[in-house]
Design a protein around this motif. Structure first.
Motif, PDB file in Angstrom:
ATOM      1  N   LYS A 161      -6.406  -8.047 -10.093  1.00 34.95           N
ATOM      2  CA  LYS A 161      -7.044  -6.742 -10.256  1.00 34.95           C
ATOM      3  C   LYS A 161      -7.690  -6.281  -8.952  1.00 34.95           C
ATOM      4  CE  LYS A 161     -10.418  -4.214 -13.034  1.00 34.95           C
ATOM      5  NZ  LYS A 161     -11.385  -4.301 -14.169  1.00 34.95           N
ATOM      6  N   SER A 162      -8.354  -7.210  -8.250  1.00 32.57           N
ATOM      7  CA  SER A 162      -8.987  -6.866  -6.981  1.00 32.57           C
ATOM      8  C   SER A 162      -7.951  -6.449  -5.949  1.00 32.57           C
ATOM      9  CB  SER A 162      -9.805  -8.052  -6.459  1.00 32.57           C
ATOM     10  OG  SER A 162     -10.856  -8.369  -7.347  1.00 32.57           O
ATOM     11  N   ALA A 163      -6.821  -7.165  -5.931  1.00 32.95           N
ATOM     12  CA  ALA A 163      -5.754  -6.804  -4.997  1.00 32.95           C
ATOM     13  C   ALA A 163      -5.238  -5.406  -5.294  1.00 32.95           C
ATOM     14  CB  ALA A 163      -4.626  -7.825  -5.078  1.00 32.95           C
ATOM     15  N   MET A 164      -5.047  -5.110  -6.577  1.00 31.32           N
ATOM     16  CA  MET A 164      -4.489  -3.817  -6.977  1.00 31.32           C
ATOM     17  C   MET A 164      -5.446  -2.674  -6.669  1.00 31.32           C
ATOM     18  SD  MET A 164      -3.084  -2.681 -10.747  1.00 31.32           S
ATOM     19  CE  MET A 164      -4.558  -3.328 -11.546  1.00 31.32           C
ATOM     20  N   THR A 165      -6.730  -2.864  -6.962  1.00 30.13           N
ATOM     21  CA  THR A 165      -7.682  -1.756  -6.862  1.00 30.13           C
ATOM     22  C   THR A 165      -8.378  -1.664  -5.512  1.00 30.13           C
ATOM     23  OG1 THR A 165      -9.446  -3.149  -7.800  1.00 30.13           O
ATOM     24  CG2 THR A 165      -8.134  -1.823  -9.336  1.00 30.13           C
ATOM     25  N   LYS A 166      -8.317  -2.736  -4.709  1.00 30.64           N
ATOM     26  CA  LYS A 166      -9.032  -2.730  -3.439  1.00 30.64           C
ATOM     27  C   LYS A 166      -8.123  -2.946  -2.226  1.00 30.64           C
ATOM     28  CE  LYS A 166     -13.316  -4.429  -5.564  1.00 30.64           C
ATOM     29  NZ  LYS A 166     -14.325  -5.516  -5.586  1.00 30.64           N
ATOM     30  N   ALA A 167      -7.140  -3.840  -2.349  1.00 32.82           N
ATOM     31  CA  ALA A 167      -6.290  -4.148  -1.189  1.00 32.82           C
ATOM     32  C   ALA A 167      -5.113  -3.194  -1.060  1.00 32.82           C
ATOM     33  CB  ALA A 167      -5.791  -5.591  -1.267  1.00 32.82           C
ATOM     34  N   PHE A 168      -4.538  -2.784  -2.193  1.00 33.44           N
ATOM     35  CA  PHE A 168      -3.359  -1.907  -2.165  1.00 33.44           C
ATOM     36  C   PHE A 168      -3.745  -0.428  -2.236  1.00 33.44           C
ATOM     37  CE2 PHE A 168      -0.891  -5.706  -3.593  1.00 33.44           C
ATOM     38  CZ  PHE A 168       0.113  -5.645  -2.632  1.00 33.44           C
ATOM     39  N   THR A 169      -4.769  -0.037  -1.541  1.00 36.48           N
ATOM     40  CA  THR A 169      -5.187   1.365  -1.535  1.00 36.48           C
ATOM     41  C   THR A 169      -4.983   1.947  -0.146  1.00 36.48           C
ATOM     42  OG1 THR A 169      -7.479   0.874  -0.926  1.00 36.48           O
ATOM     43  CG2 THR A 169      -6.942   0.873  -3.281  1.00 36.48           C
ATOM     44  N   GLU A 170      -4.828   3.253  -0.088  1.00 35.02           N
ATOM     45  CA  GLU A 170      -4.651   3.901   1.213  1.00 35.02           C
ATOM     46  C   GLU A 170      -5.896   3.722   2.080  1.00 35.02           C
ATOM     47  OE1 GLU A 170      -3.016   7.855   1.258  1.00 35.02           O
ATOM     48  OE2 GLU A 170      -2.008   7.530  -0.679  1.00 35.02           O
ATOM     49  N   GLU A 171      -7.071   3.690   1.452  1.00 35.23           N
ATOM     50  CA  GLU A 171      -8.305   3.484   2.211  1.00 35.23           C
ATOM     51  C   GLU A 171      -8.315   2.125   2.900  1.00 35.23           C
ATOM     52  OE1 GLU A 171      -8.824   6.492  -0.835  1.00 35.23           O
ATOM     53  OE2 GLU A 171      -8.130   4.410  -0.934  1.00 35.23           O
ATOM     54  N   SER A 172      -7.615   1.149   2.297  1.00 35.75           N
ATOM     55  CA  SER A 172      -7.573  -0.203   2.853  1.00 35.75           C
ATOM     56  C   SER A 172      -6.385  -0.424   3.784  1.00 35.75           C
ATOM     57  CB  SER A 172      -7.527  -1.236   1.714  1.00 35.75           C
ATOM     58  OG  SER A 172      -8.687  -1.143   0.917  1.00 35.75           O
ATOM     59  N   GLY A 173      -5.555   0.600   3.939  1.00 35.06           N
ATOM     60  CA  GLY A 173      -4.444   0.479   4.881  1.00 35.06           C
ATOM     61  C   GLY A 173      -3.062   0.545   4.283  1.00 35.06           C
ATOM     62  N   ALA A 174      -2.951   0.665   2.957  1.00 37.98           N
ATOM     63  CA  ALA A 174      -1.633   0.788   2.334  1.00 37.98           C
ATOM     64  C   ALA A 174      -1.050   2.166   2.653  1.00 37.98           C
ATOM     65  CB  ALA A 174      -1.724   0.590   0.829  1.00 37.98           C
ATOM     66  N   ARG A 175       0.249   2.227   2.869  1.00 36.95           N
ATOM     67  CA  ARG A 175       0.889   3.495   3.142  1.00 36.95           C
ATOM     68  C   ARG A 175       1.027   4.325   1.871  1.00 36.95           C
ATOM     69  NH1 ARG A 175       3.631   0.676   7.395  1.00 36.95           N
ATOM     70  NH2 ARG A 175       3.652  -1.112   5.981  1.00 36.95           N
ATOM     71  N   PRO A 176       0.995   5.661   1.976  1.00 38.54           N
ATOM     72  CA  PRO A 176       1.149   6.510   0.787  1.00 38.54           C
ATOM     73  C   PRO A 176       2.533   6.366   0.186  1.00 38.54           C
ATOM     74  CG  PRO A 176       1.195   7.828   2.796  1.00 38.54           C
ATOM     75  CD  PRO A 176       0.780   6.447   3.199  1.00 38.54           C
ATOM     76  N   LYS A 177       2.653   6.705  -1.095  1.00 39.05           N
ATOM     77  CA  LYS A 177       3.930   6.564  -1.796  1.00 39.05           C
ATOM     78  C   LYS A 177       5.041   7.367  -1.142  1.00 39.05           C
ATOM     79  CE  LYS A 177       2.139   5.448  -6.395  1.00 39.05           C
ATOM     80  NZ  LYS A 177       2.111   5.842  -7.833  1.00 39.05           N
ATOM     81  N   SER A 178       4.680   8.456  -0.512  1.00 41.44           N
ATOM     82  CA  SER A 178       5.689   9.309   0.117  1.00 41.44           C
ATOM     83  C   SER A 178       6.452   8.600   1.223  1.00 41.44           C
ATOM     84  CB  SER A 178       5.019  10.567   0.684  1.00 41.44           C
ATOM     85  OG  SER A 178       4.042  10.224   1.654  1.00 41.44           O
ATOM     86  N   LYS A 179       5.872   7.557   1.802  1.00 47.00           N
ATOM     87  CA  LYS A 179       6.545   6.806   2.860  1.00 47.00           C
ATOM     88  C   LYS A 179       7.509   5.766   2.311  1.00 47.00           C
ATOM     89  CE  LYS A 179       3.246   7.357   6.651  1.00 47.00           C
ATOM     90  NZ  LYS A 179       4.244   8.008   7.534  1.00 47.00           N
ATOM     91  N   ASN A 180       7.464   5.536   0.997  1.00 45.06           N
ATOM     92  CA  ASN A 180       8.411   4.628   0.342  1.00 45.06           C
ATOM     93  C   ASN A 180       8.381   3.217   0.940  1.00 45.06           C
ATOM     94  OD1 ASN A 180      10.311   4.174  -1.691  1.00 45.06           O
ATOM     95  ND2 ASN A 180      12.037   4.485  -0.294  1.00 45.06           N
TER      96      ASN A 180
END
Length: 298
Positions: free
Chosen positions: A151-170
């Motif tokens: 849950k922490s990975a999903m809500t905190k690590a996999f966010t754009e604020e944390s560095g994940a790319r937006p869905k539009s970049k695929n």
């Protein structure tokens, strides 16, 4: 009065139906969660997980760009020397990846009874800094709250604020869980929500790891996403297997993309709940009619 009460019951039924049709549990689409859980349980009895092929040593392929999060168990059962081998595995994995702002970004989530995000996807965008950060990771020592870690990975690590790319970049989102124990919390629903959000999950079991839990966590097909090694001493063999896997182009998130089977399962659950409510309303209607008969016309 009977007509008025009947209309009241009918309106209540419509309200309950609408609630079931629009309900969202904890911000997640229950249909997606059901889709993932249903497909997962259907696959539990399928062929066993893939065995490792240590002969695979090809370094020639380039990994596809990923937002990759390692979720590592550092509970009491993982001895200090074993945890060092996990860190070596992480460093070896980093060496096989094309790390960079436009290539693969890596984060590490460390967990036991608590969860600690060691570094985020945006923290280290080159291999030397990333590997140095891995050497500084320390075990947390107690408990195995795997569900909380996911849950922490999903809500905190996999966010754009944390560095994940937006869905539009695929850019594919991948989580690799490494554990040697049985989760002390629930993993099925949170794993289903993670997969439903687009995260591909690999589950690595070591020694005493609970295989049923690994299968509930991992993406489908399970034979491609669940691995087992006897000891931490041979976990480095997984590096070549993941190199082979992460060089592939395909990303499998949901085995049933049309959600046909999952939709049926969800509808059956909803129908059962509505039938129970309808039965209770019918019982209440009967009791009211008995009271009306006793009291006579109003």
């Amino acid at each position: 009065m009977k007509s008025l009460f009947g209309n009241l019951v009918y309106c209540l039924f419509l309200f309950v139906s609408d609630v079931y049709g629009t309900y969202r549990l904890n911000g997640f689409d229950p249909l997606q969660v059901t889709a993932q859980s249903y497909a997962q349980r259907r696959n539990l009895a399928r062929p066993p997980l893939r065995t490792l092929d240590p002969s695979v040593t090809d370094n020639s392929c380039r990994s596809r760009p990923l937002d990759l999060v390692f979720i590592i168990d550092s509970s009491r059962s993982v001895r200090p020397g074993e945890f060092e081998k996990v860190k070596i595995f992480l460093a070896d994995m980093v060496d096989t990846l094309d790390v960079g702002p436009e290539a693969t970004r890596v984060a590490v989530v460390n967990y036991a009874s608590t969860v600690k995000i060691e570094f985020l996807l945006k923290a280290h965008l080159n291999k030397p800094n990333m590997k140095q950060a891995i050497t500084r990771i320390e075990p947390l020592a107690a408990g195995t709250m795997t569900g909380l870690a996911i849950k922490s990975a999903m809500t905190k690590a996999f966010t754009e604020e944390s560095g994940a790319r937006p869905k539009s970049k695929n850019i594919a989102k991948v989580a690799i869980i490494v554990t040697d124990g049985r989760p002390q919390d629930q993993v099925e629903e949170v794993s289903a929500a993670a997969r439903g959000s687009g995260i591909e999950i690999y589950a690595v079991g070591v020694d005493r790891a609970d295989m049923t839990s690994l299968r509930l966590m991992a993406s489908n097909p399970l034979e491609d996403h669940v691995f087992y090694v006897e000891t931490y001493g041979v976990i480095e063999k997984l590096t070549s297997k993941f190199r082979e896997t992460l060089c592939e182009v395909k990303v499998v998130v949901v085995e049933d993309p049309c959600k046909c089977e999952a939709r049926l399962a969800f509808q059956m659950q909803t129908q059962a709940a509505l039938q129970e409510i309808t039965a209770r309303l019918a019982d209440m209607t009967g009791r009211v009619e008995q009271i009306e008969n006793i009291l006579g016309p109003v």
